[in-house]
Scaffold this active site. Sequence first.
Site, PDB file in Angstrom:
ATOM      1  N   LEU A  24       4.627 -21.015  -0.334  1.00 15.74           N
ATOM      2  CA  LEU A  24       3.365 -20.278  -0.467  1.00 15.74           C
ATOM      3  C   LEU A  24       2.231 -21.157  -0.992  1.00 15.74           C
ATOM      4  O   LEU A  24       1.065 -20.873  -0.759  1.00 15.74           O
ATOM      5  CB  LEU A  24       3.543 -19.087  -1.417  1.00 15.74           C
ATOM      6  CG  LEU A  24       3.715 -17.704  -0.795  1.00 15.74           C
ATOM      7  CD1 LEU A  24       3.741 -16.649  -1.892  1.00 15.74           C
ATOM      8  CD2 LEU A  24       2.595 -17.387   0.188  1.00 15.74           C
ATOM      9  N   GLU A  79     -10.812  -1.852  -2.032  1.00 19.78           N
ATOM     10  CA  GLU A  79      -9.942  -2.221  -0.911  1.00 19.78           C
ATOM     11  C   GLU A  79     -10.673  -2.114   0.424  1.00 19.78           C
ATOM     12  O   GLU A  79     -10.455  -2.926   1.327  1.00 19.78           O
ATOM     13  CB  GLU A  79      -8.708  -1.312  -0.881  1.00 19.78           C
ATOM     14  CG  GLU A  79      -7.607  -1.745  -1.824  1.00 19.78           C
ATOM     15  CD  GLU A  79      -6.267  -1.145  -1.406  1.00 19.78           C
ATOM     16  OE1 GLU A  79      -5.558  -1.787  -0.615  1.00 19.78           O
ATOM     17  OE2 GLU A  79      -5.955  -0.034  -1.874  1.00 19.78           O
ATOM     18  N   ARG A 102       0.822  -1.206   0.000  1.00 19.35           N
ATOM     19  CA  ARG A 102       0.000   0.000   0.000  1.00 19.35           C
ATOM     20  C   ARG A 102       0.855   1.255   0.000  1.00 19.35           C
ATOM     21  O   ARG A 102       0.335   2.370   0.078  1.00 19.35           O
ATOM     22  CB  ARG A 102      -0.943   0.011   1.211  1.00 19.35           C
ATOM     23  CG  ARG A 102      -2.110  -0.939   1.028  1.00 19.35           C
ATOM     24  CD  ARG A 102      -3.129  -0.848   2.146  1.00 19.35           C
ATOM     25  NE  ARG A 102      -4.264  -1.704   1.852  1.00 19.35           N
ATOM     26  CZ  ARG A 102      -5.060  -2.236   2.776  1.00 19.35           C
ATOM     27  NH1 ARG A 102      -4.829  -1.997   4.057  1.00 19.35           N
ATOM     28  NH2 ARG A 102      -6.069  -2.996   2.425  1.00 19.35           N
ATOM     29  N   GLU A 120      -1.295  -9.022  -5.400  1.00 16.55           N
ATOM     30  CA  GLU A 120      -2.619  -9.598  -5.642  1.00 16.55           C
ATOM     31  C   GLU A 120      -2.538 -11.083  -5.990  1.00 16.55           C
ATOM     32  O   GLU A 120      -3.396 -11.869  -5.581  1.00 16.55           O
ATOM     33  CB  GLU A 120      -3.346  -8.829  -6.755  1.00 16.55           C
ATOM     34  CG  GLU A 120      -3.769  -7.424  -6.353  1.00 16.55           C
ATOM     35  CD  GLU A 120      -4.762  -7.409  -5.208  1.00 16.55           C
ATOM     36  OE1 GLU A 120      -5.367  -8.446  -4.905  1.00 16.55           O
ATOM     37  OE2 GLU A 120      -4.918  -6.332  -4.596  1.00 16.55           O
ATOM     38  N   GLN A 156      -6.254 -16.737  -2.216  1.00 15.03           N
ATOM     39  CA  GLN A 156      -6.442 -17.846  -1.275  1.00 15.03           C
ATOM     40  C   GLN A 156      -5.360 -17.893  -0.209  1.00 15.03           C
ATOM     41  O   GLN A 156      -4.989 -18.967   0.279  1.00 15.03           O
ATOM     42  CB  GLN A 156      -6.482 -19.175  -2.046  1.00 15.03           C
ATOM     43  CG  GLN A 156      -7.643 -19.281  -3.002  1.00 15.03           C
ATOM     44  CD  GLN A 156      -8.971 -19.324  -2.287  1.00 15.03           C
ATOM     45  OE1 GLN A 156      -9.323 -20.320  -1.696  1.00 15.03           O
ATOM     46  NE2 GLN A 156      -9.703 -18.225  -2.330  1.00 15.03           N
ATOM     47  N   THR A 157      -4.833 -16.720   0.142  1.00 11.30           N
ATOM     48  CA  THR A 157      -3.745 -16.660   1.106  1.00 11.30           C
ATOM     49  C   THR A 157      -3.970 -15.470   2.028  1.00 11.30           C
ATOM     50  O   THR A 157      -4.275 -14.372   1.557  1.00 11.30           O
ATOM     51  CB  THR A 157      -2.391 -16.503   0.371  1.00 11.30           C
ATOM     52  OG1 THR A 157      -2.247 -17.567  -0.569  1.00 11.30           O
ATOM     53  CG2 THR A 157      -1.229 -16.534   1.346  1.00 11.30           C
ATOM     54  N   ASP A 203     -13.940 -10.436  -4.381  1.00 14.36           N
ATOM     55  CA  ASP A 203     -13.315 -11.620  -3.794  1.00 14.36           C
ATOM     56  C   ASP A 203     -14.235 -12.187  -2.714  1.00 14.36           C
ATOM     57  O   ASP A 203     -15.377 -11.763  -2.576  1.00 14.36           O
ATOM     58  CB  ASP A 203     -11.944 -11.248  -3.212  1.00 14.36           C
ATOM     59  CG  ASP A 203     -12.082 -10.442  -1.933  1.00 14.36           C
ATOM     60  OD1 ASP A 203     -13.114  -9.778  -1.761  1.00 14.36           O
ATOM     61  OD2 ASP A 203     -11.163 -10.492  -1.098  1.00 14.36           O
ATOM     62  N   TYR A 223     -11.250 -11.184 -10.556  1.00 20.38           N
ATOM     63  CA  TYR A 223     -10.913 -10.476  -9.319  1.00 20.38           C
ATOM     64  C   TYR A 223      -9.600  -9.704  -9.468  1.00 20.38           C
ATOM     65  O   TYR A 223      -9.528  -8.492  -9.226  1.00 20.38           O
ATOM     66  CB  TYR A 223     -10.809 -11.409  -8.100  1.00 20.38           C
ATOM     67  CG  TYR A 223     -10.055 -10.694  -7.015  1.00 20.38           C
ATOM     68  CD1 TYR A 223     -10.664  -9.661  -6.318  1.00 20.38           C
ATOM     69  CD2 TYR A 223      -8.695 -10.933  -6.797  1.00 20.38           C
ATOM     70  CE1 TYR A 223      -9.956  -8.908  -5.396  1.00 20.38           C
ATOM     71  CE2 TYR A 223      -7.974 -10.186  -5.885  1.00 20.38           C
ATOM     72  CZ  TYR A 223      -8.612  -9.180  -5.190  1.00 20.38           C
ATOM     73  OH  TYR A 223      -7.909  -8.422  -4.307  1.00 20.38           O
ATOM     74  N   SER A 226      -5.149 -29.264  -0.329  1.00 25.50           N
ATOM     75  CA  SER A 226      -6.524 -28.762  -0.408  1.00 25.50           C
ATOM     76  C   SER A 226      -7.520 -29.873  -0.692  1.00 25.50           C
ATOM     77  O   SER A 226      -8.654 -29.815  -0.253  1.00 25.50           O
ATOM     78  CB  SER A 226      -6.611 -27.683  -1.479  1.00 25.50           C
ATOM     79  OG  SER A 226      -6.025 -28.130  -2.687  1.00 25.50           O
ATOM     80  N   TYR A 250       0.053 -23.383  -4.138  1.00 27.30           N
ATOM     81  CA  TYR A 250      -0.564 -23.054  -5.439  1.00 27.30           C
ATOM     82  C   TYR A 250       0.504 -22.536  -6.396  1.00 27.30           C
ATOM     83  O   TYR A 250       0.449 -21.389  -6.846  1.00 27.30           O
ATOM     84  CB  TYR A 250      -1.689 -22.037  -5.258  1.00 27.30           C
ATOM     85  CG  TYR A 250      -2.952 -22.599  -4.652  1.00 27.30           C
ATOM     86  CD1 TYR A 250      -3.307 -23.929  -4.826  1.00 27.30           C
ATOM     87  CD2 TYR A 250      -3.805 -21.799  -3.908  1.00 27.30           C
ATOM     88  CE1 TYR A 250      -4.476 -24.444  -4.277  1.00 27.30           C
ATOM     89  CE2 TYR A 250      -4.972 -22.304  -3.359  1.00 27.30           C
ATOM     90  CZ  TYR A 250      -5.293 -23.638  -3.546  1.00 27.30           C
ATOM     91  OH  TYR A 250      -6.443 -24.137  -2.997  1.00 27.30           O
TER      92      TYR A 250
END
Length: 372
Positions: free
Chosen positions: A87, A188, A32, A44, A49-50, A145, A127, A305, A89
């Site tokens: 992380l 946001e 930011r 992003e 999913q984190t 999201d 998204y 998952s 994925y």
Amino acid sequence: MLNTDNNRHLINILQLDLLNWFKTAKRNLPFRQTKDPYSIWISEIMAQQTQIDTLIPYYNRFIDRFPDVISLAAASEDDVIKAWEGLGYYSRARNLHQAAKMIVADSNGIFPNRFDQLIKLPGIGPYTGGAIASIAFNEKVSAVDGNVLRVISRYCNSFDDIGAAKTKKSMTQWIESILPAAAGDFNEALMELGALVCTPQSPKCLLCPIRCGCQSFSSGTTDQIPVKKKKQKQITKKMEVGIVKQNGGLFFIRRPESGLLSGMWSFPIAETAAGNGNDIKKKLGDYFPALSDPVFIGESRHVFSHIIWEMTVYGFNLAGMVGETADIPYAQTAADVSEDQTGRTQFKPLSAVDDLALPIAFSKLLTLIKDF
DNA sequence: TAACCGTGGAC
DNA sequence: TGTCCAAGGTT
């Protein structure tokens, strides 16, 4: 969804009070501090999913190592995957790398600045495209999201299944019909409210800046919304892991280019029914003509998952192999490795395993095997 | 539409 | 320990 014409005051609360809250309540996050589209893009993708707290150290390291789209495009895929290690994925990292190369090749490294261009890049869907376009370029598009679906469902007291495509579509259209000029801030703010206040469990309604307009708060239904199908639980697979040691080096195989943990390094692993070590020994026979009998080392469980691996770890020693000499310490020893496996195996001493991009499922075995 | 694709935090 | 699920995208 609320009729926006008949509920003007509720829309005003959602727009104005939420934006005012966001000005003072927003977290001070590293991504930011910038409007650089590349940095926002990285953040992003990592955020998919984190949870934000999880990705922050990864984000700082990644930007430090690959500060712009040029450096990312020029990197090797192995280096990018290594930066993503832990992380999960991992296709996110491969898509990131692919997209960077496309941006450099197709537009000389100039970052696409419109939603309809962004979503053509691999790994950027509705998204993420909306988030980058609205936050970095202030395009008037929504970024819907899981947070936004939950916040809006509750605000409108909607019992529509947020997993359904038509719900996402109608929600997206509704938000775009009320989107203020500060589209990025508004997107946001909705997400920040969902992350900090309008949480899935035990929402902090007494702290909520838009409580007085929230239709599920006044109806007492916040604990029933959002409506979401239960996802089916993981299937359990019994696996055998083979640790092959030669002159202090451990044997690793690169996983296939598609599927689970694609392209990552792994210990040899095989699904098994018997669970006596012979299934993984059979697989190792593709690489090594002579192996000791399996030696039980330990057990480990790893939850993905959609799959659970119940792993039994076995150790093997090479017997009478070419390459077991001091001057060829970590050589590939099998002469009959098939061509598609060339360059996809290697020995690494425990002290150098950190060079490899190793999934958590395997890196957490390292303490187990340190004495083997 | 639904399965596939990781990991860690919260409770 | 079990369960949910997080700033989703791809196929």
